[in-house]
Design an enzyme around this catalytic site. Structure first.
Site, PDB file in Angstrom:
ATOM      1  N   ASP A  11       0.846  -1.191   0.000  1.00  0.00           N
ATOM      2  CA  ASP A  11       0.000   0.000   0.000  1.00  0.00           C
ATOM      3  C   ASP A  11       0.882   1.242   0.000  1.00  0.00           C
ATOM      4  O   ASP A  11       1.784   1.374   0.829  1.00  0.00           O
ATOM      5  CB  ASP A  11      -0.895  -0.017   1.247  1.00  0.00           C
ATOM      6  CG  ASP A  11      -2.082   0.925   1.125  1.00  0.00           C
ATOM      7  OD1 ASP A  11      -2.122   1.695   0.156  1.00  0.00           O
ATOM      8  OD2 ASP A  11      -2.951   0.889   2.005  1.00  0.00           O
ATOM      9  N   ASP A 105      -3.844   2.573  -5.313  1.00  0.00           N
ATOM     10  CA  ASP A 105      -2.627   2.635  -4.501  1.00  0.00           C
ATOM     11  C   ASP A 105      -2.348   1.371  -3.678  1.00  0.00           C
ATOM     12  O   ASP A 105      -1.531   1.403  -2.760  1.00  0.00           O
ATOM     13  CB  ASP A 105      -2.669   3.846  -3.571  1.00  0.00           C
ATOM     14  CG  ASP A 105      -3.840   3.818  -2.605  1.00  0.00           C
ATOM     15  OD1 ASP A 105      -4.702   2.932  -2.745  1.00  0.00           O
ATOM     16  OD2 ASP A 105      -3.890   4.681  -1.713  1.00  0.00           O
ATOM     17  N   GLU A 106      -3.010   0.257  -3.979  1.00  0.00           N
ATOM     18  CA  GLU A 106      -2.721  -0.961  -3.216  1.00  0.00           C
ATOM     19  C   GLU A 106      -2.806  -2.210  -4.082  1.00  0.00           C
ATOM     20  O   GLU A 106      -3.596  -2.287  -5.019  1.00  0.00           O
ATOM     21  CB  GLU A 106      -3.632  -1.090  -1.988  1.00  0.00           C
ATOM     22  CG  GLU A 106      -5.099  -1.168  -2.296  1.00  0.00           C
ATOM     23  CD  GLU A 106      -5.951  -1.343  -1.035  1.00  0.00           C
ATOM     24  OE1 GLU A 106      -5.473  -1.921  -0.052  1.00  0.00           O
ATOM     25  OE2 GLU A 106      -7.119  -0.909  -1.073  1.00  0.00           O
TER      26      GLU A 106
END
Length: 385
Positions: A11, A105-106
């Site tokens: 993340d 974003d992960e």
């Protein structure tokens, strides 16, 4: 109780802010808020320095300014964030056997079976260092036996951290945590369980499944499983982007159809440029409007595969005419292109499309050299909504 898997959850730390900091080092260590600065604006992301003042994503910009008056507001650039996200995904997917892109974003990575060839923790550490070195962006990871526990491990070690939770450690790791830390547990459920005295995961694990089912139904049983460190959901292989879109929330509700049509033209031109940059074609266009009463209305149409501005603009305006029926004030308009495939425009030599495509290629060269806002149609200038 838990499967013997090796799942890494990676993340990015305050991702949007990190991308802005990479562009402007003067923002380092300062309370930065990404989002609109008007009273109607919403916080999209914020730095850890801003979070210390109680600022969080989805908060109104007005409230964020009250909590942190000295914060630096940055409007944000989704194109830049998407590019950075793609950059990270390419690094990861070239180095691991199975990856799922869970959000911008992960990522989840399934290293099960690979521990015979790599020490999974060491490999995850090296992978994280590679991302940091090649992108200049901070990232954290959790490593554990399933997606739920690995994600919770990441959340506990952020920012800029690493945490490995072995199978025998899972329940001891989970027990002292707030139930709020369980992925998928919403605010209403948190309040409901808290009112019953269930605030820690350890307390939740003591509740009988029948009671959880009566309180929250199937969702309650799922939460109970997660509280016990059980999650059999698979890592779903990363798939190529199938759609792109954009939307605009107006500064004030409006009924100015001419200006909205000009805005749609500008939005479609930006999307079509993006398509051509990625060597993509679209076969479906969708227009969405939101009335002042927050009612959303959507209309879509299937078209021949194209990336030509003129075709897409014409269809988008047609859809807007079809979807805007109530003559009420509008709050938002959005355009989405979907059913994307890799390819180039099939030019009919006996039509004007060859001339058009040559024109767009020339315009694209100007944009690539001087920026994507370097050239526009006259009708799209000075739009202020």
């Amino acid at each position: 109780m838990t499967s013997n898997k090796h799942i890494i959850h990676m993340d990015q730390d305050a991702f949007f802010v990190s991308v802005e900091v990479r562009k402007d080092s003067s923002l380092i260590g300062k309370p930065v808020i990404i989002g609109g600065i008007s009273d109607r604006g919403v916080v999209a992301s914020c730095s850890y320095e801003a979070r210390k003042f109680g600022v969080h994503a989805a908060m109104s910009s007005r409230m964020a300014k009250m909590l942190c008056p000295h914060a630096i507001f940055v409007k944000g650039n989704m194109d830049a964030y998407s590019e950075a996200s793609f950059e990270i995904t390419e690094i990861l997917k070239s180095r691991v056997p199975l990856i799922e892109k869970a959000s911008i974003d992960e990522h989840y990575i399934d290293m099960t079976g690979m521990d015979r060839f790599h020490g999974t923790l060491q490999y995850a550490h090296e992978l994280r260092q590679t991302v940091i070195k090649e992108t200049g962006l901070p990232i954290s990871f959790g490593l554990s036996v399933n997606k739920t526990v690995s994600k919770m491990a990441t959340n506990e070690c952020k920012p800029n951290g690493e945490l490995n939770v072995e199978q025998f450690e899972v329940q001891d790791f989970l027990n002292p945590l707030s139930i709020r830390k369980i992925p998928g547990l919403g605010e209403k459920t948190f309040v409901k369980l808290s009112d019953m005295g269930i605030k820690k995961i350890h307390t939740l694990t003591q509740i009988h499944p029948d009671q959880m089912n009566s309180i929250l139904g199937k969702n309650g049983l799922s939460l109970l499983q997660k509280a016990k460190g059980i999650d059999n959901s698979p890592v779903i292989p990363y798939q190529e982007q199938k759609s792109i879109g954009t939307q605009c929330t107006f500064k004030a509700d409006t009924i100015d159809v001419d200006t909205i049509n000009n805005l749609i033209t500008s939005m479609v031109m930006d999307l079509a440029f993006d398509l051509r940059q990625k060597k993509k074609l679209t076969a479906c266009i969708t227009v969405t409007i939101r009335y002042a009463n927050f009612e959303d209305v959507t209309k879509q149409a299937t078209i021949s595969y194209t990336s030509l501005d003129s075709v897409l603009i014409l269809k988008a305006k047609e859809l807007f005419r079809q979807v805007y029926q109530k003559r009420m004030l509008l709050r938002l308009v959005g355009v989405r292109l979907s059913n994307l495939v890799t390819g180039h425009e099939q030019i009919d030599l006996y039509s004007e499309s060859q001339e058009q495509y040559s024109l767009y290629q020339a315009l694209d060269k100007i944009r690539n050299r001087f920026g994507d806002k370097a050239i526009k149609l006259a009708s799209t200038l000075n739009i202020d909504l």
